[in-house]
Design a protein around this motif. Structure first.
Motif, PDB file in Angstrom:
ATOM      1  N   ILE A 135       0.844  -1.199   0.000  1.00  0.00           N
ATOM      2  CA  ILE A 135       0.000   0.000   0.000  1.00  0.00           C
ATOM      3  C   ILE A 135       0.876   1.244   0.000  1.00  0.00           C
ATOM      4  O   ILE A 135       0.628   2.209  -0.736  1.00  0.00           O
ATOM      5  N   GLN A 136       1.917   1.234   0.814  1.00  0.00           N
ATOM      6  CA  GLN A 136       2.832   2.373   0.853  1.00  0.00           C
ATOM      7  C   GLN A 136       3.515   2.581  -0.491  1.00  0.00           C
ATOM      8  O   GLN A 136       3.782   3.721  -0.905  1.00  0.00           O
ATOM      9  N   LEU A 137       3.789   1.475  -1.167  1.00  0.00           N
ATOM     10  CA  LEU A 137       4.419   1.568  -2.496  1.00  0.00           C
ATOM     11  C   LEU A 137       3.384   1.781  -3.595  1.00  0.00           C
ATOM     12  O   LEU A 137       3.741   1.866  -4.769  1.00  0.00           O
ATOM     13  N   ARG A 138       2.067   1.849  -3.185  1.00  0.00           N
ATOM     14  CA  ARG A 138       0.959   2.025  -4.122  1.00  0.00           C
ATOM     15  C   ARG A 138       0.868   0.875  -5.125  1.00  0.00           C
ATOM     16  O   ARG A 138       0.427   1.045  -6.263  1.00  0.00           O
ATOM     17  N   LYS A 139       1.291  -0.291  -4.669  1.00  0.00           N
ATOM     18  CA  LYS A 139       1.126  -1.512  -5.457  1.00  0.00           C
ATOM     19  C   LYS A 139      -0.121  -2.220  -4.937  1.00  0.00           C
ATOM     20  O   LYS A 139      -0.057  -3.178  -4.166  1.00  0.00           O
ATOM     21  N   PHE A 140      -1.259  -1.716  -5.372  1.00  0.00           N
ATOM     22  CA  PHE A 140      -2.513  -2.118  -4.750  1.00  0.00           C
ATOM     23  C   PHE A 140      -2.922  -3.546  -5.105  1.00  0.00           C
ATOM     24  O   PHE A 140      -3.558  -4.233  -4.302  1.00  0.00           O
ATOM     25  N   GLU A 141      -2.565  -4.017  -6.283  1.00  0.00           N
ATOM     26  CA  GLU A 141      -2.930  -5.387  -6.648  1.00  0.00           C
ATOM     27  C   GLU A 141      -2.217  -6.391  -5.750  1.00  0.00           C
ATOM     28  O   GLU A 141      -2.818  -7.362  -5.270  1.00  0.00           O
ATOM     29  N   GLN A 142      -0.908  -6.148  -5.507  1.00  0.00           N
ATOM     30  CA  GLN A 142      -0.166  -7.042  -4.624  1.00  0.00           C
ATOM     31  C   GLN A 142      -0.687  -6.943  -3.193  1.00  0.00           C
ATOM     32  O   GLN A 142      -0.757  -7.944  -2.467  1.00  0.00           O
ATOM     33  N   ALA A 143      -1.062  -5.727  -2.787  1.00  0.00           N
ATOM     34  CA  ALA A 143      -1.610  -5.545  -1.447  1.00  0.00           C
ATOM     35  C   ALA A 143      -2.929  -6.296  -1.296  1.00  0.00           C
ATOM     36  O   ALA A 143      -3.181  -6.952  -0.272  1.00  0.00           O
TER      37      ALA A 143
ATOM     38  N   PHE B 167     -10.539  -1.251   4.136  1.00  0.00           N
ATOM     39  CA  PHE B 167      -9.830   0.029   4.044  1.00  0.00           C
ATOM     40  C   PHE B 167      -9.055   0.124   2.739  1.00  0.00           C
ATOM     41  O   PHE B 167      -9.016   1.176   2.090  1.00  0.00           O
ATOM     42  N   LEU B 168      -8.432  -0.989   2.350  1.00  0.00           N
ATOM     43  CA  LEU B 168      -7.702  -1.006   1.079  1.00  0.00           C
ATOM     44  C   LEU B 168      -8.656  -0.731  -0.081  1.00  0.00           C
ATOM     45  O   LEU B 168      -8.368   0.081  -0.964  1.00  0.00           O
TER      46      LEU B 168
ATOM     47  N   ARG C  51     -11.509   5.536  -3.770  1.00  0.00           N
ATOM     48  CA  ARG C  51     -11.240   6.985  -3.812  1.00  0.00           C
ATOM     49  C   ARG C  51     -10.299   7.341  -4.953  1.00  0.00           C
ATOM     50  O   ARG C  51     -10.512   8.326  -5.671  1.00  0.00           O
ATOM     51  N   ASP C  52      -9.258   6.545  -5.106  1.00  0.00           N
ATOM     52  CA  ASP C  52      -8.308   6.811  -6.192  1.00  0.00           C
ATOM     53  C   ASP C  52      -8.994   6.690  -7.551  1.00  0.00           C
ATOM     54  O   ASP C  52      -8.747   7.490  -8.455  1.00  0.00           O
ATOM     55  N   ALA C  53      -9.859   5.690  -7.697  1.00  0.00           N
ATOM     56  CA  ALA C  53     -10.555   5.494  -8.971  1.00  0.00           C
ATOM     57  C   ALA C  53     -11.496   6.661  -9.263  1.00  0.00           C
ATOM     58  O   ALA C  53     -11.608   7.113 -10.408  1.00  0.00           O
ATOM     59  N   VAL C  54     -12.164   7.154  -8.234  1.00  0.00           N
ATOM     60  CA  VAL C  54     -13.060   8.299  -8.425  1.00  0.00           C
ATOM     61  C   VAL C  54     -12.272   9.525  -8.862  1.00  0.00           C
ATOM     62  O   VAL C  54     -12.684  10.263  -9.764  1.00  0.00           O
ATOM     63  N   GLN C  55     -11.127   9.743  -8.239  1.00  0.00           N
ATOM     64  CA  GLN C  55     -10.300  10.890  -8.609  1.00  0.00           C
ATOM     65  C   GLN C  55      -9.822  10.788 -10.054  1.00  0.00           C
ATOM     66  O   GLN C  55      -9.705  11.798 -10.755  1.00  0.00           O
TER      67      GLN C  55
ATOM     68  N   ALA D 207     -14.134   2.069  -9.338  1.00  0.00           N
ATOM     69  CA  ALA D 207     -14.614   2.494  -8.019  1.00  0.00           C
ATOM     70  C   ALA D 207     -15.804   1.634  -7.582  1.00  0.00           C
ATOM     71  O   ALA D 207     -15.901   1.233  -6.414  1.00  0.00           O
ATOM     72  N   ILE D 208     -16.692   1.360  -8.525  1.00  0.00           N
ATOM     73  CA  ILE D 208     -17.863   0.534  -8.208  1.00  0.00           C
ATOM     74  C   ILE D 208     -17.429  -0.857  -7.767  1.00  0.00           C
ATOM     75  O   ILE D 208     -17.935  -1.410  -6.782  1.00  0.00           O
ATOM     76  N   THR D 209     -16.473  -1.448  -8.489  1.00  0.00           N
ATOM     77  CA  THR D 209     -15.969  -2.782  -8.132  1.00  0.00           C
ATOM     78  C   THR D 209     -15.415  -2.788  -6.716  1.00  0.00           C
ATOM     79  O   THR D 209     -15.673  -3.713  -5.934  1.00  0.00           O
ATOM     80  N   ALA D 210     -14.644  -1.749  -6.383  1.00  0.00           N
ATOM     81  CA  ALA D 210     -14.057  -1.675  -5.040  1.00  0.00           C
ATOM     82  C   ALA D 210     -15.137  -1.550  -3.973  1.00  0.00           C
ATOM     83  O   ALA D 210     -15.091  -2.240  -2.937  1.00  0.00           O
ATOM     84  N   TYR D 211     -16.130  -0.695  -4.207  1.00  0.00           N
ATOM     85  CA  TYR D 211     -17.209  -0.534  -3.219  1.00  0.00           C
ATOM     86  C   TYR D 211     -18.013  -1.829  -3.061  1.00  0.00           C
ATOM     87  O   TYR D 211     -18.429  -2.183  -1.951  1.00  0.00           O
TER      88      TYR D 211
END
Length: 525
Positions: A137-145, A167-168, A174-178, A185-189
């Motif tokens: 998450i800190q490295l913004r590697k969200f798939e691995q996270a 939380f992830l 949020r990132d997808a919405v931005q 974003a829908i998939t994440a929610y």
């Protein structure tokens, strides 16, 4: 001794010799088993003591800072005593504390497999996957996270771990919405909702994002689920009503808000929306009668004699009375609903209710009720102006209500002029038309022409352009001395229609001046 007899099992001293040999063999076997059972626990205890002592030595080495020696000792123990998972778990714990998560997972999985899902090994594994997730998450590697957190939840499906994964997903949303990647974003929610089906706010967030992605069917579906799951959540309930309204499902909206009002009769927001829905249904019914040619109408034509003209006028009066009675029959429930909502608005949060009520009274020919409603709304806006003299909205609506009540016109004129001088963003362009109308009534035609021409020049695409042109034609006819006829009727704002036009607003709008509910008012925030 007779060997022949011995071999054939003959009795010697009262028993068979062959039987004695079998007995001796069994006795030896039993003694062996007993020795084995006694020896095994003893051996295990000895080995356990050896491992314990060696691990204590490893801990001492760790404390002295002799890390390599401690690790070598633990590796040796793990290989020499493969059935004892303690050295392997200690190795995993060391690598976990050192944030060498892959090594920690390697050893923890060995222990977890060897000892049939050992709890300590499982705990280390979960912590290691959590560490990998946080690091990515800190490295913004969200798939691995996400992958690491999923494994963490599969192993240890605790509420805390689910919240970490949620939380992830919230961060991903949020990132997808931005980035305006609404499907992501829908998939994440949706994934968050799978983890937290009891999270009321998620239903509303999904509804908003569905609307923004033009998935109104999905928006309606998620709100229905939310309202069924949380019937007391007014935010979800009003949002559901707004979707019904937007989709013109007025019958469903009436049923929904009617039931909600029965359950919570003192809820101002529900009463407000219920009144708006009944208004829509009344308009729909009246329009249908008109389309079906079922409205009262004059069938006679005026003749050339006094008697025929009198007969014609009598029928006109009768039809007018029938029309008024029909209107009141259809719209009386609407009037009652608005009066109820106005009565519940004890803090005078929404003077627009009074304005809508005034529009209905004007339609029904209730002139006195119309005036009272407009002046009551004007008074509320006047109080707001006393608190904030620069409130342009309050300035506009206060003057508009005074103008439509046909009272306090000098105050209305001054407010419109002040508004136009302060409105640098041109948020209320129709003030030019209203001011022009006031000036026409005072026969100040030159000033009226100036304001109306300014409106046409500055707002060529405005929907009220036709109104300004009609008023200018009227002034032109008056100034030329020709038969100007009647001045066009006053410009009234259109009836409320629900609008999803902006990302952050779900409210009722009237014309360009936005009379209706803001999202905060609609949702009671």
């Amino acid at each position: 001794m007779n060997y022949r007899n011995w071999n054939h099992g003959e009795k010697q001293n009262g028993f068979k010799v062959k039987d004695s040999r079998i007995f001796a063999t069994c006795l030896i076997a039993v003694m062996g088993v007993c020795v084995l059972f006694c020896y095994s626990p003893l051996t295990h205890a000895v080995e356990d003591a050896k491992v314990t002592k060696k691990m204590e030595k490893a801990e001492t080495l760790f404390q002295k800072g002799e890390i390599d020696n401690a690790l070598s000792l633990l590796e040796e123990l793990a290989q020499k005593f493969p059935d004892d998972v303690r050295p392997t778990i200690r190795l995993a714990r060391y690598y976990l504390d050192s944030k060498l998560y892959q090594d920690a997972i390697l050893y923890a999985e060995q222990a977890y497999t060897k000892n049939n899902a050992d709890d300590k090994a499982k705990s280390v594994l979960c912590e290691a996957f959590q560490g990998i997730g946080q690091m990515n998450i800190q490295l913004r590697k969200f798939e691995q996270a996400e992958e690491a957190y999923h494994k963490m939840v599969e192993l240890c499906p605790t509420d805390d771990n689910k919240k970490r994964l949620s939380f992830l997903y919230a961060q991903l949303a949020r990132d997808a919405v931005q980035r305006k990647e609404l499907p992501a974003a829908i998939t994440a929610y949706e994934k968050i909702l799978e983890l937290e089906p009891d999270n009321q706010q998620l239903y509303f967030e999904l509804y908003r994002i569905y609307v923004r992605n033009d998935q109104k069917d999905k928006a309606l579906e998620i709100l229905q689920k939310g309202v069924l799951a949380f019937p007391e959540d007014m935010k979800l309930g009003l949002a559901l009503g707004s979707v019904y309204f937007q989709e013109q499902k007025f019958d469903e909206a009436r049923d929904f808000f009617g039931k909600a009002l029965e359950n919570d009769p003192d809820n101002f927001h529900v009463a407000n929306f219920y009144a708006q829905v009944l208004w829509r249904l009344a308009d729909k019914k009246f329009e249908q009668l008109k389309n079906d040619d079922l409205l009262p109408k004059v069938t006679k034509k005026p003749g050339s004699t006094k008697a025929s003209i009198a007969e014609y006028n009598k029928e006109v009066e009768k039809v007018q009375a029938e029309m008024l009675a029909l209107k009141r029959e259809i719209y009386q429930p609407v009037v009652d609903a608005f009066n109820r909502a106005i009565a519940l608005d004890k803090d005078q949060k929404d003077p627009k209710l009074l304005m809508n009520s005034a529009i209905i009274h004007n339609f029904l020919g209730n002139e006195q009720d119309m005036k009272q409603a407009y002046l009551a709304a004007a008074q509320i806006y006047q109080q707001r102006l006393e608190a904030d003299a620069g409130d342009l909205d309050a300035m506009h609506y206060c003057a508009w209500c005074q103008f439509n009540a046909n009272e306090q016109l000098s105050d209305a004129e001054n407010l419109f002029k002040k508004l136009l001088s302060l409105d640098e963003q041109h948020t209320h362009p129709t003030a030019l038309i209203y001011l022009g109308e006031i000036l026409i009534d005072q026969k100040r035609y030159d000033e009226a022409q100036q304001h109306l021409k300014t409106f046409l020049a500055d707002y060529s695409d405005h929907p009220s352009r036709n109104r300004a042109e009609l008023l200018l034609d009227y002034i032109d006819a008056v100034l030329k001395g020709t038969d100007a006829g009647k001045k066009p009727t006053k410009l009234l704002l259109k009836e409320p229609v629900l609008d999803f036009g902006s990302d952050d607003e779900t409210g009722l709008k009237l014309d360009d001046d936005s009379i209706g509910l803001s999202e905060e008012e609609l949702l009671g925030n």
